[in-house]
Design an enzyme around this catalytic site. Structure first.
Site, PDB file in Angstrom:
ATOM      1  N   GLU A 294      13.589   3.856 -15.397  1.00  0.00           N
ATOM      2  CA  GLU A 294      13.246   4.135 -14.166  1.00  0.00           C
ATOM      3  C   GLU A 294      13.487   2.547 -13.423  1.00  0.00           C
ATOM      4  O   GLU A 294      12.421   1.769 -13.757  1.00  0.00           O
ATOM      5  CB  GLU A 294      11.865   4.548 -14.086  1.00  0.00           C
ATOM      6  CG  GLU A 294      11.485   4.668 -12.548  1.00  0.00           C
ATOM      7  CD  GLU A 294       9.912   5.022 -12.374  1.00  0.00           C
ATOM      8  OE1 GLU A 294       9.411   5.495 -13.271  1.00  0.00           O
ATOM      9  OE2 GLU A 294       9.396   4.881 -11.427  1.00  0.00           O
TER      10      GLU A 294
ATOM     11  N   ARG B 231      11.481  -0.802  -5.260  1.00  0.00           N
ATOM     12  CA  ARG B 231      10.404  -1.701  -4.631  1.00  0.00           C
ATOM     13  C   ARG B 231      10.634  -3.164  -4.523  1.00  0.00           C
ATOM     14  O   ARG B 231      10.104  -3.705  -3.846  1.00  0.00           O
ATOM     15  CB  ARG B 231       8.857  -1.743  -5.805  1.00  0.00           C
ATOM     16  CG  ARG B 231       9.140  -2.031  -6.708  1.00  0.00           C
ATOM     17  CD  ARG B 231       7.704  -1.936  -7.644  1.00  0.00           C
ATOM     18  NE  ARG B 231       7.472  -0.629  -7.737  1.00  0.00           N
ATOM     19  CZ  ARG B 231       6.272  -0.111  -8.291  1.00  0.00           C
ATOM     20  NH1 ARG B 231       5.455  -1.022  -8.794  1.00  0.00           N
ATOM     21  NH2 ARG B 231       6.153   0.942  -8.649  1.00  0.00           N
TER      22      ARG B 231
ATOM     23  N   LYS C 292       4.300  13.621 -12.434  1.00  0.00           N
ATOM     24  CA  LYS C 292       3.959  12.267 -12.977  1.00  0.00           C
ATOM     25  C   LYS C 292       2.461  12.017 -12.543  1.00  0.00           C
ATOM     26  O   LYS C 292       2.212  12.388 -11.366  1.00  0.00           O
ATOM     27  CB  LYS C 292       4.864  11.142 -12.198  1.00  0.00           C
ATOM     28  CG  LYS C 292       4.102   9.684 -12.196  1.00  0.00           C
ATOM     29  CD  LYS C 292       5.027   8.876 -11.271  1.00  0.00           C
ATOM     30  CE  LYS C 292       4.388   7.619 -11.088  1.00  0.00           C
ATOM     31  NZ  LYS C 292       5.366   6.659 -10.636  1.00  0.00           N
TER      32      LYS C 292
HETATM   33  C1  3PG Z   1       3.638   0.671 -11.366  1.00  0.00           C
HETATM   34  O1  3PG Z   1       3.159   1.229 -10.360  1.00  0.00           O
HETATM   35  O2  3PG Z   1       4.324  -0.470 -11.357  1.00  0.00           O
HETATM   36  C2  3PG Z   1       3.884   2.032 -12.363  1.00  0.00           C
HETATM   37  O3  3PG Z   1       3.353   3.057 -12.263  1.00  0.00           O
HETATM   38  C3  3PG Z   1       3.487   1.075 -13.755  1.00  0.00           C
HETATM   39  O4  3PG Z   1       2.432   1.014 -13.643  1.00  0.00           O
HETATM   40  P1  3PG Z   1       1.877  -0.025 -14.801  1.00  0.00           P
HETATM   41  O5  3PG Z   1       2.179  -1.454 -14.427  1.00  0.00           O
HETATM   42  O6  3PG Z   1       0.496   0.098 -14.571  1.00  0.00           O
HETATM   43  O7  3PG Z   1       2.476   0.158 -16.223  1.00  0.00           O
END
Ligand code: 3PG
Length: 206
Positions: free
Chosen positions: A40, A44, A128
Site C-alpha cells: 500500500e 500522504r 480496514k
Molecule cells: C498509518 O496511519 O500510517 C497506518 O495506518 C499505519 O499505522 P502504523 O504506523 O501504526 O503501523
C-alpha cells in the site's frame, strides 16, 4: 484479483510513505524479495502517485494499492498509475462514488459498529479497522464478530511484528496493515536487506 483475494495473499500489507522517489523501486523489490507482494503506497507524500507508477512499471510482482485515499478524483489517477485497489482511512459518499466510477476496489476505514453497518449497507464487506489499536484492537474485533459476522477486516494502526499474530488469530481478520516493515531510518540509509528481513518475518506470520 478481488479485494478478498488480495487480503488473503499475505498476512501483512505494508503501509508505505515515500519521502524520496528514488526509494520506491528498491523498497518494493526488497519487500517482494522477503515474500510481501501486496503493497500500500500512500498519497500522504507528494511522491505517492509517481511511486506507484514506478513500482508498477519496474516491479511486476507487486500487487499495488493506493493508500490514504481521501478524494474521489484520486481514484482514476491511482488506477492509471497502476494501483489495483485503494485504501482509505474512512468512508464518505464521495469515496463510494469515486470507487464505483473508477472501478478501483476500495478497502474503506471504519472504527465503530455504526460505521461497519453503514459500510456494509454501501456494499463493502472487506473493511480496514482504523486506527486499530485506539479503536479497541483485538477486543473490539472479537466483540463485533458476534453481531456483525459477515465482514472481514484488515486492522491497521498501532500494530507491530510482536502483536500482529494476535490480530491474525481473530476469525474476522484476513490480514493486518502496518508501517513497521518500512522504518524511515532503513529507507534513508538504503538498508534494503533490513527491509527484506522485516518482510520475511512478516510473511511468516500466521
Ligand atoms: C498509518 O496511519 O500510517 C497506518 O495506518 C499505519 O499505522 P502504523 O504506523 O501504526 O503501523
Amino acid at each position: 484479483m478481488n479485494l478478498l483475494e488480495i487480503m488473503r495473499t499475505s498476512p501483512v500489507i505494508p503501509v508505505i510513505a515515500i519521502d524520496d522517489l528514488a526509494h520506491a523501486v528498491p523498497l518494493a523489490r526488497a519487500l517482494v524479495a522477503g515474500g510481501i507482494r501486496v503493497l500500500e503506497v500512500t498519497l500522504r507524500t507528494q511522491h505517492g502517485l509517481s511511486a506507484i507508477r514506478a513500482i508498477a512499471e519496474q516491479v511486476p510482482e507487486a500487487i499495488l494499492g493506493v493508500g490514504t485515499l481521501t478524494r474521489s478524483e484520486d481514484f482514476a489517477a491511482a488506477r492509471d498509475a497502476g494501483a489495483v485497489f485503494g485504501v482509505s482511512p474512512g468512508l464518505t459518499k464521495e469515496l463510494i462514488q469515486g470507487s464505483l466510477a473508477s472501478g478501483l476496489p476500495l478497502l474503506p476505514g471504519v472504527m465503530t459498529p455504526s460505521e461497519v453497518m453503514a459500510a456494509r449497507e454501501a456494499g463493502f464487506h472487506q473493511l480496514k479497522l482504523f486506527p486499530a489499536v485506539p479503536a479497541g484492537g483485538v477486543g473490539m474485533l472479537n466483540a463485533i464478530a458476534g453481531p456483525l459476522p459477515d465482514v472481514l477486516f484488515c486492522p491497521t494502526g498501532g500494530i507491530s511484528q510482536e502483536t500482529a499474530a494476535q490480530f491474525l488469530a481473530c476469525k474476522n481478520v484476513a490480514c493486518v496493515g502496518g508501517s513497521w516493515l518500512t522504518p524511515k531510518d532503513a529507507l534513508a540509509a538504503g538498508d534494503w536487506d533490513r527491509v527484506t528481513a522485516l518482510a520475511k518475518a512478516a510473511a511468516g506470520l500466521k
